[in-house]
Scaffold this active site. Sequence first.
Site, PDB file in Angstrom:
ATOM      1  N   MET A   1       0.835  -1.190   0.000  1.00 32.25           N
ATOM      2  CA  MET A   1       0.000   0.000   0.000  1.00 32.25           C
ATOM      3  C   MET A   1       0.866   1.234   0.000  1.00 32.25           C
ATOM      4  SD  MET A   1      -1.345   1.393   3.443  1.00 32.25           S
ATOM      5  CE  MET A   1      -0.392   2.872   3.531  1.00 32.25           C
ATOM      6  N   SER A 300      -8.042  -2.252  -3.669  1.00 35.19           N
ATOM      7  CA  SER A 300      -7.126  -1.355  -4.382  1.00 35.19           C
ATOM      8  C   SER A 300      -5.905  -1.091  -3.524  1.00 35.19           C
ATOM      9  CB  SER A 300      -7.817  -0.020  -4.684  1.00 35.19           C
ATOM     10  OG  SER A 300      -8.027   0.706  -3.489  1.00 35.19           O
ATOM     11  N   ASP A 301      -4.774  -0.853  -4.163  1.00 33.69           N
ATOM     12  CA  ASP A 301      -3.680  -0.268  -3.412  1.00 33.69           C
ATOM     13  C   ASP A 301      -4.155   1.124  -2.983  1.00 33.69           C
ATOM     14  OD1 ASP A 301      -1.274   0.239  -2.202  1.00 33.69           O
ATOM     15  OD2 ASP A 301      -0.060  -0.437  -3.891  1.00 33.69           O
ATOM     16  N   TRP A 302      -3.493   1.692  -1.983  1.00 31.08           N
ATOM     17  CA  TRP A 302      -4.019   2.915  -1.386  1.00 31.08           C
ATOM     18  C   TRP A 302      -4.010   4.072  -2.392  1.00 31.08           C
ATOM     19  CZ3 TRP A 302      -4.783  -1.009   1.280  1.00 31.08           C
ATOM     20  CH2 TRP A 302      -5.284  -0.994   2.581  1.00 31.08           C
ATOM     21  N   ALA A 304      -5.103   3.837  -5.421  1.00 33.37           N
ATOM     22  CA  ALA A 304      -4.841   3.369  -6.790  1.00 33.37           C
ATOM     23  C   ALA A 304      -6.090   3.384  -7.650  1.00 33.37           C
ATOM     24  CB  ALA A 304      -4.260   1.957  -6.752  1.00 33.37           C
TER      25      ALA A 304
END
Length: 825
Positions: A1, A300-302, A304
């Site tokens: 993340m 989601s990645d942070w 993203a």
Amino acid sequence: MAFLFTILSGLLLLAVPIDAQVYMGEERSSYAFTWVQPLNTTILGQYGHSEPVYPSPRTTGSGEWAEAYEKARNFVTELTLAEKSDMVTGAPGPCVGNIYAIPRLNFSGLCLQDGPVSLRVADYVSVFPSGVTVAASWDKAVMYERNLAMGREFRAKGAHVALAPSVGPMGRCVYSGRNWEGFSPDPYLSGVAMELGIKGLQDAGVQAVAKHLIANEQEIQRNPLYYSNGTVQFEAISSNVDDRTLHELYLWPFANAVHAGVSSVMCSYQRLNGSYACQNSKLLNGLLKDELGFQGYVVSDWYALHAGVDAAEAGMDMDMPGTSRYNRTVVPELGRMSSFFGGNITTGVRNGSLEETRLDDMVTRIMTPYFYLHQDEAYPMVDASSIFLNTFYNQSSWLRDWNITQDTSVRDVRENHAQIIRRHAAESTVLLKNNNALPLNAPRYIGIFGNDAGEGQNGPLNRFGSPDSLEYGTYAVGGGSGAARLTDLVTPQEAIKARASQDGTVVESWLNNPLIAESDVASLWSYQGPDVCLVFLKSWAREVIDRETLQLDWNGTQVVKSVASACNNTIVITHSAGVNVLPFADHPNVTAILLAHYPGQESGNSITDVLYGAVNPSGRLPYTIAYDEADYNAPIVTDIQTTGVDDWQSWFDERLEIDYRYFDAHNIPVRYEFGYGLSYTTFAMFDIMLESTQQLGSISRFPVEEPVAPGGNPELWQTLYNVRVDVTNTGRVRGSAVPQLYLSFPDSTPLGTPPRQLRGFEKVELAPGERRTVAFALIRRDISYWDVVSQEWAIPSGEFVVSAGFSSRDLVVSTNMTPIASTSV
Ligand SMILES: *[C@@H]1O[C@H](CO)[C@@H](O)[C@H](O)[C@H]1NC(C)=O
Ligand SMILES: *[C@@H]1O[C@H](CO)[C@@H](O)[C@H](O)[C@H]1NC(C)=O
Ligand SMILES: *[C@@H]1O[C@H](CO)[C@@H](O)[C@H](O)[C@H]1NC(C)=O
Ligand SMILES: *[C@@H]1O[C@H](CO)[C@@H](O)[C@H](O)[C@H]1NC(C)=O
Ligand SMILES: *[C@@H]1O[C@H](CO)[C@@H](O)[C@H](O)[C@H]1NC(C)=O
Ligand SMILES: *[C@@H]1O[C@H](CO)[C@@H](O)[C@H](O)[C@H]1NC(C)=O
Ligand SMILES: *[C@@H]1O[C@H](CO)[C@@H](O)[C@H](O)[C@H]1NC(C)=O
Ligand SMILES: *[C@@H]1O[C@H](CO)[C@@H](O)[C@H](O)[C@H]1NC(C)=O
Ligand SMILES: *[C@@H]1O[C@H](CO)[C@@H](O)[C@H](O)[C@H]1NC(C)=O
Ligand SMILES: *[C@@H]1O[C@H](CO)[C@@H](O)[C@H](O)[C@H]1NC(C)=O
Ligand SMILES: *[C@@H]1O[C@H](CO)[C@@H](O)[C@H](O)[C@H]1NC(C)=O
Ligand SMILES: CC(=O)N[C@H]1CO[C@H](CO)[C@@H](O)[C@@H]1O
């Protein structure tokens, strides 16, 4: 993340992405090299889009998840539309990622925490060896045990979801800042590590997240860059990967992850074939959920996520952190912060642009692993240290929404894990050279050299997740969201001193600078110099930036040269993120070289055990060490010379040829090859035997169509051959060998197939003289290539060469295998 550099909400109001702040600062401009990949609009046209794949496959709770799936379905029927939207949208709260509780349904919410080596935001937790270290163990037991222990700590601290393990980046580019968080550029080795690591975490009752899907192979420009008015100046880099390469390299370990029953998959920041990974329907709907049969949720990645309803249709299930990157003010009419999901999901369902069945599917995917792992039954509360050390959210922004008892006691969850960490890191240490220098035998006088041997200067960590001074202090772990807070750290210096005192050995220490400055190094020590000189060197890496050099940091090479000019028994030990070139390797006074990578909190004890022979090192290189930096292919794109908003492009033109596959395909000599490593004993290998589990002539080119299960068509996982070799310990001490199996595919395989590919490994401990048989199972996927025409794994006709040995370039025995006879054309 995303690792946040600041949490001050005032700064966050600036319309500048957090990561971009770094790129515009000195870090970006300091790159020693520049690699501009030319923009070729012809190729861009081919890759410019990803095929649309809709609708998003619904979960069916297949496999072991059937019962949990029913519970999740029932849970969803109880929810209001607003609650469903909360279930898929992160919210401010006690953890790095949070899903709101629904007390009415006894749902206490979800707590998501970093990262792959430790629960980053907590005290009194253990710090385990990094991914690259574990890969270097080549030991399946280590891969599992480490994560089982780590999972117990996440659970005891109240984290439902561990944002681990990582296999993206996989290591295409040696400079990539996050390679050390994952395992190896070899997909087979990484796949095994993923599978066992996920089982370890989930057997402890914690949800694992396989990250980052996919081709997140560099940090530079992984996120879009914005003008201060919020308009995009450059979209994130696009990783342009052909179909075969994606299947055989980058997606391979994710298939293992899904096969292992991973709860969640995190999509990555950058674009794939021009479309953001978190809204790429071909990737999420097509490859992950349809082809691999993934039943869990995509997170989601942070920050993203760059779309709402469209991303949900493309297969995204959970938006994290669920707040806007730029404006974390509460929207008055919502009573919540704004998000691409959140209110947009509710509106989308109301106005008919998002089918509610898709939203139900998203929530079902999120709740199935929760029930499967029995997280609904008396899960521990979030630990007070996590709450107070959480720099991501200001407590005033969330406290009123959470029913959290203000319990300030901190739970110590470390159990006996220090012992496991000590043993794992020692066994993962790679011995590259040993001219009878090791193990040590009651030396009279030890000199310890280098900034990496001792303590840092200003406490364990600064806000970048790195030691406060990168110049001084040993590296036990890298930085960014994969960093860790070292409640305990045993430095090499203190552990060696403690051990040396048992023999009455004199120990003296020097830092780098005096050694570089001094032309007559011998004048620094007593008239009879050290009879062993231990030089500790390091290499830093972290998320957001990529490495700039493969040389050891802080003039490491110069330090070795200085010490070795006056000490004929110089032993070099590195703590590093991964590949370093070792120009001093052939120096006659450098008598041993050990790579410990990032070993975790017991660093000093682990290396001392190896130096003194309490542990016989059995690590092997999980990558290749070339002679020269310039020998590596697939450089990072560090800049562009055009101004088009889409112009950051990375062509994965080397296709399957990364790491040893590249060096082997082009006959490039290397200093230490993939799979290489020494022991204090020696081994021999004999008698390779191959047997098919199938009737002669019954193996089909393509797998029989079967209903997809997690991991894809179950036929792909079926063992078709067993291979056996005998290994014996020919030396005088007990030690562990790492027999490795490599396949050379027949000539009928399409062009670009690497000369040799790893398809099996085992670690086997042997007493002197002991001989044991080691078995490797070859599954259908192992002997197939991805056929882009039929869109299926295919076994090529003709003869394979099956070789076993002790490294990728030390193949001792071989045999042939012809699953499908050549057909004359
Ligand atoms: C946290 O929020 C409160 C109330 O909005 C504010 O007074 C305080 O300054 C904030 N603290 C930080 C570190 O932003
Ligand atoms: C662009 O790529 C195409 C297809 O690979 C190639 O034929 C062409 O020469 C390239 N053009 C330039 C300017 O490199
Ligand atoms: C990316 O583009 C390449 C080249 O057209 C194609 O082979 C591949 O299937 C695409 N992959 C995805 C996920 O869109
Ligand atoms: C919530 O838990 C309580 C106490 O265990 C129980 O009585 C109640 O039935 C549960 N409610 C739901 C909706 O499961
Ligand atoms: C934002 O700023 C850029 C660069 O100054 C400019 O080109 C663009 O037109 C601006 N966009 C808006 C919406 O004002
Ligand atoms: C942030 O969002 C709030 C609520 O929508 C709005 O009132 C405020 O103007 C926004 N602030 C900025 C700097 O955009
Ligand atoms: C919906 O998404 C947009 C971005 O597309 C965002 O600006 C907006 O705040 C979101 N709305 C809600 C209610 O979250
Ligand atoms: C429906 O709502 C979504 C999410 O707010 C929005 O993006 C879309 O434009 C809306 N469609 C219609 C037809 O109003
Ligand atoms: C808060 O938690 C306590 C203890 O678990 C419980 O008794 C109480 O009902 C909860 N309150 C709310 C508003 O959920
Ligand atoms: C090796 O060390 C000895 C001192 O023991 C020194 O005399 C010699 O010059 C060194 N050799 C090299 C190549 O530096
Ligand atoms: C290393 O140097 C010492 C004296 O400094 C000498 O006694 C020893 O024999 C040397 N060893 C080798 C291997 O040359
Ligand atoms: C003498 C020498 O090589 N000094 C170098 C040590 O490393 C720093 C930072 O990497 C350089 O700036 C020095 O020039």
